[in-house]
Design a protein around this motif. Structure first.
Motif, PDB file in Angstrom:
ATOM      1  N   ASP A 199     -37.743  -1.983  22.937  1.00 65.23           N
ATOM      2  CA  ASP A 199     -38.997  -1.432  23.472  1.00 65.23           C
ATOM      3  C   ASP A 199     -38.975  -1.403  24.984  1.00 65.23           C
ATOM      4  OD1 ASP A 199     -40.101  -0.940  20.993  1.00 65.23           O
ATOM      5  OD2 ASP A 199     -41.289  -2.783  20.938  1.00 65.23           O
ATOM      6  N   SER A 200     -38.470  -2.462  25.589  1.00 65.75           N
ATOM      7  CA  SER A 200     -38.374  -2.528  27.058  1.00 65.75           C
ATOM      8  C   SER A 200     -37.462  -1.426  27.592  1.00 65.75           C
ATOM      9  CB  SER A 200     -37.834  -3.878  27.516  1.00 65.75           C
ATOM     10  OG  SER A 200     -38.750  -4.889  27.217  1.00 65.75           O
ATOM     11  N   LEU A 201     -36.327  -1.254  26.930  1.00 62.53           N
ATOM     12  CA  LEU A 201     -35.382  -0.219  27.357  1.00 62.53           C
ATOM     13  C   LEU A 201     -35.990   1.172  27.216  1.00 62.53           C
ATOM     14  CD1 LEU A 201     -32.045  -1.568  25.886  1.00 62.53           C
ATOM     15  CD2 LEU A 201     -32.710  -1.483  28.292  1.00 62.53           C
ATOM     16  N   LEU A 202     -36.710   1.394  26.104  1.00 61.79           N
ATOM     17  CA  LEU A 202     -37.335   2.694  25.898  1.00 61.79           C
ATOM     18  C   LEU A 202     -38.403   2.971  26.947  1.00 61.79           C
ATOM     19  CD1 LEU A 202     -37.623   2.868  21.992  1.00 61.79           C
ATOM     20  CD2 LEU A 202     -36.112   4.195  23.480  1.00 61.79           C
ATOM     21  N   GLU A 203     -39.189   1.948  27.239  1.00 60.95           N
ATOM     22  CA  GLU A 203     -40.245   2.111  28.255  1.00 60.95           C
ATOM     23  C   GLU A 203     -39.617   2.377  29.615  1.00 60.95           C
ATOM     24  OE1 GLU A 203     -42.967  -1.198  28.207  1.00 60.95           O
ATOM     25  OE2 GLU A 203     -43.458  -0.858  26.100  1.00 60.95           O
ATOM     26  N   ALA A 204     -38.543   1.665  29.930  1.00 61.35           N
ATOM     27  CA  ALA A 204     -37.871   1.860  31.204  1.00 61.35           C
ATOM     28  C   ALA A 204     -37.266   3.272  31.269  1.00 61.35           C
ATOM     29  CB  ALA A 204     -36.789   0.805  31.407  1.00 61.35           C
ATOM     30  N   GLY A 205     -36.734   3.729  30.137  1.00 59.00           N
ATOM     31  CA  GLY A 205     -36.143   5.073  30.104  1.00 59.00           C
ATOM     32  C   GLY A 205     -37.218   6.142  30.232  1.00 59.00           C
ATOM     33  N   LEU A 206     -38.372   5.947  29.651  1.00 65.45           N
ATOM     34  CA  LEU A 206     -39.468   6.921  29.757  1.00 65.45           C
ATOM     35  C   LEU A 206     -40.024   6.958  31.166  1.00 65.45           C
ATOM     36  CD1 LEU A 206     -41.356   6.386  26.366  1.00 65.45           C
ATOM     37  CD2 LEU A 206     -39.932   8.322  27.030  1.00 65.45           C
ATOM     38  N   GLU A 207     -40.092   5.807  31.815  1.00 63.38           N
ATOM     39  CA  GLU A 207     -40.616   5.754  33.176  1.00 63.38           C
ATOM     40  C   GLU A 207     -39.639   6.429  34.153  1.00 63.38           C
ATOM     41  OE1 GLU A 207     -41.459   1.643  34.035  1.00 63.38           O
ATOM     42  OE2 GLU A 207     -43.109   1.579  32.602  1.00 63.38           O
ATOM     43  N   ALA A 208     -38.362   6.337  33.828  1.00 64.02           N
ATOM     44  CA  ALA A 208     -37.336   6.929  34.718  1.00 64.02           C
ATOM     45  C   ALA A 208     -37.319   8.442  34.594  1.00 64.02           C
ATOM     46  CB  ALA A 208     -35.967   6.363  34.371  1.00 64.02           C
TER      47      ALA A 208
ATOM     48  N   ASP B 119     -36.285 -17.030   8.768  1.00 64.60           N
ATOM     49  CA  ASP B 119     -37.133 -17.167   9.948  1.00 64.60           C
ATOM     50  C   ASP B 119     -36.321 -17.001  11.235  1.00 64.60           C
ATOM     51  OD1 ASP B 119     -39.292 -17.592   8.275  1.00 64.60           O
ATOM     52  OD2 ASP B 119     -39.277 -19.779   8.506  1.00 64.60           O
ATOM     53  N   ARG B 120     -35.096 -17.530  11.250  1.00 63.94           N
ATOM     54  CA  ARG B 120     -34.225 -17.400  12.424  1.00 63.94           C
ATOM     55  C   ARG B 120     -33.858 -15.934  12.643  1.00 63.94           C
ATOM     56  NH1 ARG B 120     -29.056 -16.760  12.998  1.00 63.94           N
ATOM     57  NH2 ARG B 120     -28.587 -17.164  10.820  1.00 63.94           N
ATOM     58  N   ILE B 121     -33.497 -15.239  11.572  1.00 66.80           N
ATOM     59  CA  ILE B 121     -33.127 -13.823  11.673  1.00 66.80           C
ATOM     60  C   ILE B 121     -34.334 -12.988  12.091  1.00 66.80           C
ATOM     61  CG2 ILE B 121     -32.422 -11.818  10.294  1.00 66.80           C
ATOM     62  CD1 ILE B 121     -30.602 -13.751   8.719  1.00 66.80           C
ATOM     63  N   LYS B 122     -35.492 -13.332  11.544  1.00 63.23           N
ATOM     64  CA  LYS B 122     -36.717 -12.609  11.909  1.00 63.23           C
ATOM     65  C   LYS B 122     -36.997 -12.755  13.408  1.00 63.23           C
ATOM     66  CE  LYS B 122     -41.650 -12.407  10.890  1.00 63.23           C
ATOM     67  NZ  LYS B 122     -42.758 -13.009  10.153  1.00 63.23           N
TER      68      LYS B 122
ATOM     69  N   LYS C 246     -36.900 -10.343  18.803  1.00 64.46           N
ATOM     70  CA  LYS C 246     -36.404 -10.376  20.181  1.00 64.46           C
ATOM     71  C   LYS C 246     -35.652  -9.084  20.505  1.00 64.46           C
ATOM     72  CE  LYS C 246     -33.481 -13.166  23.200  1.00 64.46           C
ATOM     73  NZ  LYS C 246     -32.573 -14.330  23.267  1.00 64.46           N
ATOM     74  N   LEU C 247     -34.802  -8.640  19.566  1.00 66.00           N
ATOM     75  CA  LEU C 247     -34.057  -7.392  19.782  1.00 66.00           C
ATOM     76  C   LEU C 247     -35.003  -6.197  19.871  1.00 66.00           C
ATOM     77  CD1 LEU C 247     -30.998  -7.899  17.403  1.00 66.00           C
ATOM     78  CD2 LEU C 247     -30.972  -7.824  19.915  1.00 66.00           C
ATOM     79  N   LEU C 248     -36.011  -6.158  18.999  1.00 69.05           N
ATOM     80  CA  LEU C 248     -36.981  -5.053  19.047  1.00 69.05           C
ATOM     81  C   LEU C 248     -37.748  -5.050  20.365  1.00 69.05           C
ATOM     82  CD1 LEU C 248     -38.375  -5.065  15.396  1.00 69.05           C
ATOM     83  CD2 LEU C 248     -36.944  -3.317  16.477  1.00 69.05           C
TER      84      LEU C 248
END
Length: 95
Positions: A85-94, A71-74, A79-81
């Motif tokens: 996702d945030s980084l990908l969205e930020a990269g697409l917007e840029a 459960d901790r690893i999940k 959180k990492l995913l």
């Protein structure tokens, strides 16, 4: 003669009664023996159950620890995913 027949019938009944008592005693001995066997089997199986319970307990504890770790690893992966996702969205917007 009637007395003799009465005595013979009385003796015959006594023999029959004695046979019934002997059968009852044999049945009682058999039942006691069977009961003793069942008591011994019961004791054996109770000991075996106790031993198995002692073997299972550490496995249950280990399983609980592994489930917590899973459960901790999940949660970390989620959180990492979310960060990816945030980084990908930020990269697409840029772009």
């Amino acid at each position: 003669m009637a007395q003799r027949e009465d005595v013979e019938q009385g003796l015959e009944r006594l023999v029959q009664l004695e046979q019934k008592v002997q059968r009852a005693v044999a049945l009682l001995q058999s039942e006691r023996s069977e009961r003793e066997t069942l008591v011994q089997e019961n004791t054996h199986f109770r000991r075996k159950l106790t031993q198995q319970d002692q073997s299972v307990r550490p496995l249950q504890e280990r399983m609980a620890r592994l489930e917590k770790e899973r459960d901790r690893i999940k949660a970390q992966l989620e959180k990492l995913l979310a960060q990816v996702d945030s980084l990908l969205e930020a990269g697409l917007e840029a772009s």
